[in-house]
Design a protein around this motif. Sequence first.
Motif, short mmCIF file in Angstrom:
data_model
loop_
_atom_site.label_atom_id
_atom_site.label_comp_id
_atom_site.label_asym_id
_atom_site.label_seq_id
_atom_site.Cartn_x
_atom_site.Cartn_y
_atom_site.Cartn_z
N THR A 442 0.86 -1.19 0.00
CA THR A 442 0.00 0.00 0.00
C THR A 442 0.89 1.23 0.00
OG1 THR A 442 -1.63 -1.21 1.27
CG2 THR A 442 -1.85 1.18 1.25
N THR A 444 1.02 5.56 0.19
CA THR A 444 0.22 6.72 0.61
C THR A 444 0.92 8.01 0.20
OG1 THR A 444 1.30 6.71 2.76
CG2 THR A 444 -0.83 5.59 2.62
N THR A 484 -5.16 11.79 2.51
CA THR A 484 -4.22 10.83 1.92
C THR A 484 -4.78 10.18 0.67
OG1 THR A 484 -3.30 10.34 4.10
CG2 THR A 484 -2.97 8.67 2.42
N ARG A 486 -4.54 6.90 -0.98
CA ARG A 486 -4.05 5.58 -0.58
C ARG A 486 -4.26 4.62 -1.74
NH1 ARG A 486 -3.40 3.53 4.49
NH2 ARG A 486 -4.20 5.50 5.27
#
Length: 678
Positions: A442, A444, A484, A486
């Motif tokens: 992931t 960000t 954010t 993401r």
Amino acid sequence: MRHLPARKAGRRVVGALAAGLLCAAGLATPAAMAAPPRAPAGPTLDDGLALTPPMGFNNWNSTHCRAEFNEAMVKGIADIFVSKGLKAAGYEYVNLDDCWALPERDADGKLVPDPVRFPSGIKAIADYVHAKGLKLGIYTSAGTKTCNRAGFPGALGHEYSDAQQFADWGVDYLKYDNCNNQGVDAKLRYTTMRDALRAASEKTGRPIVYSICEWGQNKPWEWAADVGHLWRTTGDISDSWGSMLSILKKNLPLAQYAGPGRWNDPDMLEVGNGGMTDTEYRTHFSMWSVMSAPLLIGTDLRKASDATFDILGNKEVIAVDQDPLGKQGTVLSSEGGRWVVVKEMRDGSRVVALFNETGSAQRIATTAEAVGLPKAPAYSLRDLWQHKGFETAGQISASVPAHGTVLFRVSADRRWVKNPPAAELAVQGSALLEAGKQTVLTTTLTDLGRAPATRASVALTGPEGWTVRATSGTSAPLLPSGRTLRTTWKVTAPADTPPGSYDLSLESAYRSLTGQRISMSLPVTTSVVVAPPTGTSALGDLQWLTAANGFGPAERNTSNGESAAGDGHPITIGGAVYASGLGVHAESTIDYYTGKTCETVTADVGVDDEKGTRGTVSFEIWADGTKVASTGILTNAMPAQPLSADVTAAQVVRLRVTDGADGIDSDHADWADAKLSC
Ligand code: GLA
């Protein structure tokens, strides 16, 4: 000597409020919660010299006593100081270290420059250097001989005559070493030379900066402020990450003793000498500057690379070191090797070093309030290595590469309005992949600014042949303050990828409201790993993920020999010899991929017999982020001690050796007969 009025020692102390907030946020370490730094106590030399830390060059780290230390070198360095803009950047002293003299004094007891190295003599060199607007430094020892085996004359008992000779030559700086001191009290030896230098320079009218080099043995920070302008706080630096790091850790706690005319000296720079990476040298230079250390270049600039000149010539970082307030930075937090070190500047701004001691990328974060800045709607944030300005609503954070340092100068002024918002780019999730198996990462991108970012986007690319696919959005038209973007990614390395470290590249871009385009990139280091074999394996034979070691490499099935790979001996603790295990040197960390399939680690641990009596270490076993077993402090006098840990469900097992809280000297540590059961 010129006499200037005594400087007022008034210092602002980071507010108790900020300290309270830190505690509440759980960020503070004991260092941060210790008494706030006091203004340096006691008298200083007060002669107007070294009001900012001395800057210049010294040959020792690059040449030691080899023949290339000579007149041509010294002149060449002075030329380069001028031609390459280093003089303009503040470098001033060109200093000669040990081995400039002949081993014997002349019939009148005078020192004689080595006629092979310095055929024109020292006065001529001084004249050459002075003609360029630079200054000359020289070296001798507060003993009967200097440190070199050849035994050049020291100044003990000759202080007044040697000081007069230096002054007559036009010397501007003396480094006064500690070898062969005959056990004479340090304070007495160093004070006698102070008085001798003062007497000599009163005659010539040329002031002399006085550098005390007794390696921190007699805590000079407690008594030398009115003896010298700077004092070494540690033993000698060498051109390795471990050496630089251990010196850094010894010098950081001494912040309260530094100030204008009185500096802690963690030894000269190794930047450019080849034993560290440029990332590590940037850390070295950043941290020396945050510590208001003398900046004495220790590499032969005639052979230096562009990268070396870029580091040594970074004026924004030099300005941190040379700030006239003269406050050495202090440690705000250091948990898990993620250091936040803060230096207060005269204009009220704070320089914040986010320093990553560990061997993998880390997120390091603090806030404007925690570093002592007043409450404000937003702050200017200047990246001193990227030379770019941003604004932040208060968060100061970054993903910092292994052994790297991000250096920000943060101010609570209105100029922030003109800057684009800062953003933080980061990766979450494990960067460990088994070849041929899909792994989720992931990423960000967070707007740290007060203002929104627009047209934000991210892209992740892998090495040739890898599949990298986004499974959520990679762009956002508007990213408001604190929000954010993401993105999750599925990453697969080809099934035949050999184990090892691979870099993916994460790129992002966004715009400020005024249309300024900002791009950022972050290397994402992943490791292709193999699951450990089922059953019991000897750790000395298993492949590790990463290994960091105090001196030389960690060794398989032998002790640590301190320099080249394979230079160890059979592992021996308390007379018992072991055929297998790991031989390391504190501080050491070895990580193994265990892929949640293993149960226990066992070993007989202790200090190897090969180093006599001085080693003290402690051993720790970690399962992912948790310490699951440890010893107390073990010494050479103790037999091996069994250590075992339950590591069930750990993705990574870490074997760590710390220095027993007394520095890493002689700390040869053995994980004898170390085994992993899966
Ligand atoms: C000591 C000092 C070094 C260097 C050498 C020269 O080790 O600490 O910085 O000056 O002596 O012999």
